[in-house]
Design a protein around this motif. Structure first.
Motif, PDB file in Angstrom:
ATOM      1  N   ALA A 157       1.242  -1.279   0.216  1.00 61.79           N
ATOM      2  CA  ALA A 157       0.019   0.034   0.051  1.00 61.79           C
ATOM      3  C   ALA A 157       0.911   1.215   0.104  1.00 61.79           C
ATOM      4  O   ALA A 157       0.095   2.409  -0.845  1.00 61.79           O
ATOM      5  N   ALA A 158       1.592   1.366   0.467  1.00 62.06           N
ATOM      6  CA  ALA A 158       3.077   2.444   0.993  1.00 62.06           C
ATOM      7  C   ALA A 158       3.345   2.178  -0.444  1.00 62.06           C
ATOM      8  O   ALA A 158       3.831   3.514  -0.816  1.00 62.06           O
ATOM      9  N   VAL A 159       3.704   2.348  -1.840  1.00 53.96           N
ATOM     10  CA  VAL A 159       4.341   2.357  -2.918  1.00 53.96           C
ATOM     11  C   VAL A 159       3.407   2.263  -4.091  1.00 53.96           C
ATOM     12  O   VAL A 159       2.982   2.020  -5.014  1.00 53.96           O
ATOM     13  N   SER A 160       1.942   1.785  -3.564  1.00 57.23           N
ATOM     14  CA  SER A 160       0.038   2.192  -4.862  1.00 57.23           C
ATOM     15  C   SER A 160      -0.796   2.680  -4.172  1.00 57.23           C
ATOM     16  O   SER A 160      -0.639   2.619  -3.480  1.00 57.23           O
ATOM     17  N   THR A 161      -1.583   2.246  -5.571  1.00 55.41           N
ATOM     18  CA  THR A 161      -2.822   2.755  -5.255  1.00 55.41           C
ATOM     19  C   THR A 161      -3.726   1.497  -5.011  1.00 55.41           C
ATOM     20  O   THR A 161      -3.444   0.202  -6.245  1.00 55.41           O
ATOM     21  N   ILE A 162      -4.382   1.178  -3.888  1.00 56.43           N
ATOM     22  CA  ILE A 162      -4.993   0.432  -3.846  1.00 56.43           C
ATOM     23  C   ILE A 162      -6.585  -0.081  -3.147  1.00 56.43           C
ATOM     24  O   ILE A 162      -7.334   0.796  -2.889  1.00 56.43           O
ATOM     25  N   CYS A 163      -7.477  -1.032  -3.788  1.00 52.08           N
ATOM     26  CA  CYS A 163      -8.672  -0.611  -4.378  1.00 52.08           C
ATOM     27  C   CYS A 163      -8.909  -2.656  -3.344  1.00 52.08           C
ATOM     28  O   CYS A 163      -8.849  -2.997  -4.248  1.00 52.08           O
ATOM     29  N   LEU A 164      -9.335  -2.750  -2.062  1.00 53.21           N
ATOM     30  CA  LEU A 164     -10.186  -3.556  -1.516  1.00 53.21           C
ATOM     31  C   LEU A 164     -11.083  -3.754  -1.278  1.00 53.21           C
ATOM     32  O   LEU A 164     -11.631  -3.365  -0.689  1.00 53.21           O
ATOM     33  N   ILE A 165     -11.445  -5.012  -2.116  1.00 52.60           N
ATOM     34  CA  ILE A 165     -13.205  -5.189  -2.034  1.00 52.60           C
ATOM     35  C   ILE A 165     -13.504  -6.834  -1.292  1.00 52.60           C
ATOM     36  O   ILE A 165     -12.409  -7.945  -1.696  1.00 52.60           O
ATOM     37  N   THR A 166     -13.713  -6.550   0.286  1.00 54.17           N
ATOM     38  CA  THR A 166     -13.749  -8.278   1.116  1.00 54.17           C
ATOM     39  C   THR A 166     -15.573  -8.631   1.008  1.00 54.17           C
ATOM     40  O   THR A 166     -15.810  -7.388   2.255  1.00 54.17           O
ATOM     41  N   LYS A 167     -15.487  -9.724   1.324  1.00 53.14           N
ATOM     42  CA  LYS A 167     -16.728  -9.866   2.233  1.00 53.14           C
ATOM     43  C   LYS A 167     -16.803 -11.596   2.804  1.00 53.14           C
ATOM     44  O   LYS A 167     -16.410 -13.171   2.082  1.00 53.14           O
ATOM     45  N   GLU A 168     -17.288 -11.381   4.625  1.00 50.70           N
ATOM     46  CA  GLU A 168     -17.036 -13.378   4.952  1.00 50.70           C
ATOM     47  C   GLU A 168     -18.828 -13.924   4.239  1.00 50.70           C
ATOM     48  O   GLU A 168     -19.283 -12.521   3.986  1.00 50.70           O
TER      49      GLU A 168
END
Length: 611
Positions: free
Chosen positions: A104-115
Motif C-alpha cells: 500500500a505504501a507504493v501503490s494505489t489499492i482497491c480492496l473488496i472483501t466479504k465474509e
C-alpha cells in the motif's frame, strides 16, 4: 548543529517496502499466500504491463470483516503471530496483513472483501498511506484486491524494474510454483485481459505438470521414491535419465509448502544425476520437503524466498540419495532385456540389475544406461573419408597408463609453423598428432575447430554462406520458452537463423548458415532461450553484447567437428592451417586448450636419454 533526524513515517514505509516488494511478482506472491491462508479454492490473477500497471488477485476464501479490511494495511498488522516465540512454530503464510502495508505504501489499492453469511461486503480505496473512502458494496464471498501503478511514488525503485517480458516471466514462474505446491486449488492467470493459464484442480502432481510443460517433457517425469528418514519427508517428481534441460527454470523446491530458492538444494539434486545426464545439462524437478518447523528458519529473508536449515547437510544428502536411488530403480526396469547400442558397438549385451550405475550414452537421440567400461562419445558425427597415417602402418594407440612424473607444460604453447610441421595422424578420433623440430603437437580437433569457427562468426559473420532449407524445420516450444524468445526473433535473425512464428507456440526455420545445416535446431534454440533467461537481468547494451558472444560460442560448438569424428589427412591439414591463421588460437571460446606441445626434451627425458 543537529545532523540526525527521524524520517517521517510515510517515507520510512516507502523504504521498508523496497525490502518486501522488489518487483510485481513479490506483491503477487504475498496476495496469493493470503488467499491460500483464507482457504480459497479458486484464485484468479490478472496483470497488465508485467504487473506494473495492474495487479489483481481474486479469491473465494473466508473474506474479511469491515474492521479487518481497514486495519490490514496498517504497519505491523498481522494475524500470524502474537509474540516473537510464535515464529518458531509458524505454519501459515499469514492472513490479510503480512505485506499489505508495504504494498500500500507504493501503490494505489482497491480492496473488496466479504465474509461468509454476511449481507454486504466492504470496499476500501487507498492511495499510498491514505484511505480515500470506505463503503459497503454488494459482492461475492471472498477477497478482490486490485493494485495499480506499483512504485508510482518511488521512481528510484521503478527504474530498476526489468522489461515487461522479464517481469511476466518472473510472475509466470511464481504462478507455476503455487500450482505445483497446491494442486487441489483452481488457479488462473490472465495477462492483458488474455487467459494465459487455466489450471483446474487435479489429483496428482504429475497431472499438474501436464498443464504447464510440453507433453514430451512431462511424460519423462517420475515420482520420487520414499526417503528413509522419519523426521524429514521428501516427495515430488523428477525427470528420468532420458530427459534434460538447458537451464534450471524447471526446478522447484518447497519447504513446508513454501516455494524457496536454495542453491545448495539445487546442487544436491544435480549430484543425484551424476553420470546420468550430460555435463552442463539440468534435470526438471518438483521437490517438496516436509520438516519440523523448529528445524528451519523461514524469516531470514525479507521476501521469504530463502530459508535456513538447522542441519542443512542432512537435507542435501537425503535429496541426493533419494534422487539417485529413484533413478537407479527406474533404470533397473529398463535393463531386464538386451540393450542394443549404436553402430559403434554392434553386439548385443545382457546386463544385470546388480551391475554398477554408469554414465548414460546416446542412441537415436535417446539416453540409455551404459554399463560398459569404455566411454562412448556424445554427439559424434561420422565423416566418411577414412583416415590414413603419414609414414605409419599401424594404428596409433594410447598407453593404458600414464606416468605421474610426466610433466606437460602448457602455459606458453609454441606457435604452429605450417612450413615445418609434419602431420602424423589422428589419435582415438579425437586428437590430431603432428611434429616439428620442437616436439610433438597434440591438438584437440573439436576445441581447435570451435575456436576457428567462433572467430569467423565473430569477425566475418555477414560474409558467411546462408542456405535455404529444402524442408523448413519446425520447432515446438513450451509457453514459457516461446514467450522468452519471441521478443528477440529479429535480433536472433542477425545470427543467420531465420526464425518466424508458426502456429501455436512454434517457430519455423527456413534458412540458416551453411555451417549449421547438420546441427540440431531444437537444441540450439533451447540453448539460446536459456542464455536469454540467464542474462535478462543485465542492462540492455550489456545484455546484447553478452548474448552476441554466447550465441556465437554455442553456434561454433554445435558446428565444429566432434570428438569421435574420423578426419582425412586433407581435413586435418586444413584444420591446422586454419588454426594457425586464427587469433586467440590457444583456447576454445569456453576456455579449454586447443593443443599441447610435448617437447622433444621432455620425451627424451622420459626415456632416460636426457638427465
Amino acid at each position: 548543529m543537529q545532523k540526525i533526524k527521524q524520517l517521517p513515517l510515510h517515507e520510512a514505509q516507502k523504504i521498508a517496502a523496497g525490502e518486501v516488494v522488489e518487483r510485481p511478482a513479490n506483491a503477487i506472491k504475498e496476495l496469493i499466500e493470503n488467499s491460500i491462508d483464507a482457504q480459497a479454492q479458486q484464485v484468479q490473477i490478472y496483470i497488465e504491463n508485467g504487473g506494473q500497471s495492474l495487479i489483481r488477485v481474486v479469491d473465494n476464501g473466508y473474506g474479511m470483516s469491515s474492521k479487518d479490511a481497514q486495519i490490514c494495511f496498517d504497519h505491523h498488522a498481522t494475524s500470524k503471530i502474537n509474540t516473537v516465540e510464535d515464529l518458531l512454530t509458524l505454519q501459515s503464510f499469514g492472513f490479510r496483513g503480512e505485506a499489505l502495508a508495504s504494498i500500500a505504501a507504493v501503490s494505489t489499492i482497491c480492496l473488496i472483501t466479504k465474509e461468509k453469511n454476511t449481507l454486504f461486503g466492504t470496499q476500501v480505496n487507498r492511495d499510498a498511506q491514505t484511505i480515500v473512502d470506505i463503503k459497503e458494496v454488494s459482492c461475492a464471498e471472498g477477497t478482490d484486491i486490485t493494485i495499480k501503478n506499483l512504485f508510482y511514488n518511488v521512481p528510484a525503485r521503478k527504474k530498476f524494474l526489468k522489461t515487461v517480458p522479464t517481469e511476466v516471466r518472473q510472475i509466470t514462474q511464481l504462478f507455476q510454483a503455487f500450482c505445483f505446491d497446491y494442486p487441489t486449488i483452481h488457479f488462473s492467470l490472465y495477462s492483458e485481459n488474455k487467459l494465459v493459464y487455466n489450471c483446474p484442480p487435479v489429483k496428482t502432481l504429475l497431472e499438474r505438470v501436464f498443464q504447464f510443460w510440453d507433453r514430451q517433457e512431462a511424460e519423462h517425469m517420475i515420482s520420487l521414491d520414499s526417503a528413509e528418514n522419519k523426521e524429514i519427508n521428501i516427495s515430488g517428481i523428477i525427470s528420468n535419465h532420458q530427459s534434460f534441460r538447458y537451464d534450471r527454470y524447471h526446478q522447484f523446491f518447497f519447504v513446508n509448502q513454501r516455494w524457496i530458492k536454495n542453491h545448495q538444494l539445487a546442487k544436491a539434486l544435480l549430484k543425484g544425476y551424476l553420470n546420468v545426464i550430460p555435463q552442463n545439462r539440468y534435470p526438471a524437478a518438483v521437490i517438496s520437503i516436509q520438516i519440523n518447523s523448529a528445524e528451519v528458519d523461514i524469516n531470514i529473508h525479507p521476501r521469504k524466498q530463502e530459508v535456513q536449515f538447522l542441519h542443512p547437510r542432512i537435507i542435501e544428502q537425503l535429496i541426493q540419495k533419494t534422487v539417485k536411488q529413484t533413478l537407479e530403480n527406474h533404470l533397473s526396469q529398463h535393463i531386464q532385456k538386451p540393450v542394443t547400442f549404436s553402430s559403434t558397438q554392434e553386439n548385443e549385451h545382457n546386463y544385470s540389475v546388480d551391475q554398477p550405475f554408469k554414465p548414460a550414452t546416446l542412441r537415436n537421440n535417446e539416453f540409455i544406461p551404459s554399463f560398459s567400461s569404455s566411454a562412448i562419445e556424445f554427439e559424434s558425427l561420422s565423416i566418411p573419408e577414412p583416415i590414413t597415417y603419414s609414414g605409419q602402418d599401424k594404428e596409433i594407440k594410447p598407453a593404458h597408463k600414464t606416468d605421474e612424473n610426466l610433466t606437460i607444460t602448457v602455459e606458453k604453447p609454441s606457435p604452429l609453423s605450417m612450413q615445418n610441421i609434419q602431420l602424423l595422424g589422428q589419435l582415438k578420433k579425437t586428437y590430431i598428432l603432428a611434429q616439428d623440430k620442437d616436439g610433438l603437437f597434440i591438438i584437440d580437433q573439436h576445441a581447435a575447430h570451435e575456436r576457428i569457427l567462433y572467430e569467423q562468426f565473430r569477425t566475418r559473420f555477414n560474409a558467411l554462406e546462408t542456405i535455404n532449407l529444402i524442408t523448413p524445420h519446425i520447432v515446438s516450444l513450451s509457453e514459457d520458452e516461446y514467450q522468452t524468445i519471441h521478443p528477440h526473433l529479429e535480433h536472433i535473425g542477425e545470427y543467420g537463423l531465420a526464425l518466424e512464428p508458426f502456429g501455436n507456440k512454434q517457430l519455423i526455420i527456413q534458412s540458416t548458415l551453411g555451417y549449421l545445416k547438420k546441427v540440431s535446431f531444437e537444441t540450439l534454440i533451447k540453448e539460446i532461450i536459456s542464455l536469454i533467461k540467464e542474462y535478462a537481468q543485465l542492462p540492455h547494451e550489456e545484455f546484447h553484447k553478452m548474448l552476441h558472444e554466447k550465441i556465437h560460442a554455442q553456434m561454433a560448438c554445435k558446428a565444429a567437428v566432434k570428438a569421435g569424428d574420423t578426419l582425412s589427412n586433407e581435413q586435418m591439414q586444413q584444420l591446422l592451417n586454419d588454426l594457425y591463421e586464427t587469433k586467440n588460437r590457444f583456447a576454445c571460446p569456453h576456455g579449454r586448450p586447443t593443443g599441447w606441445l610435448l617437447t622433444t626434451y621432455e620425451i627424451e627425458k622420459k626415456f632416460k636419454r636426457k638427465l
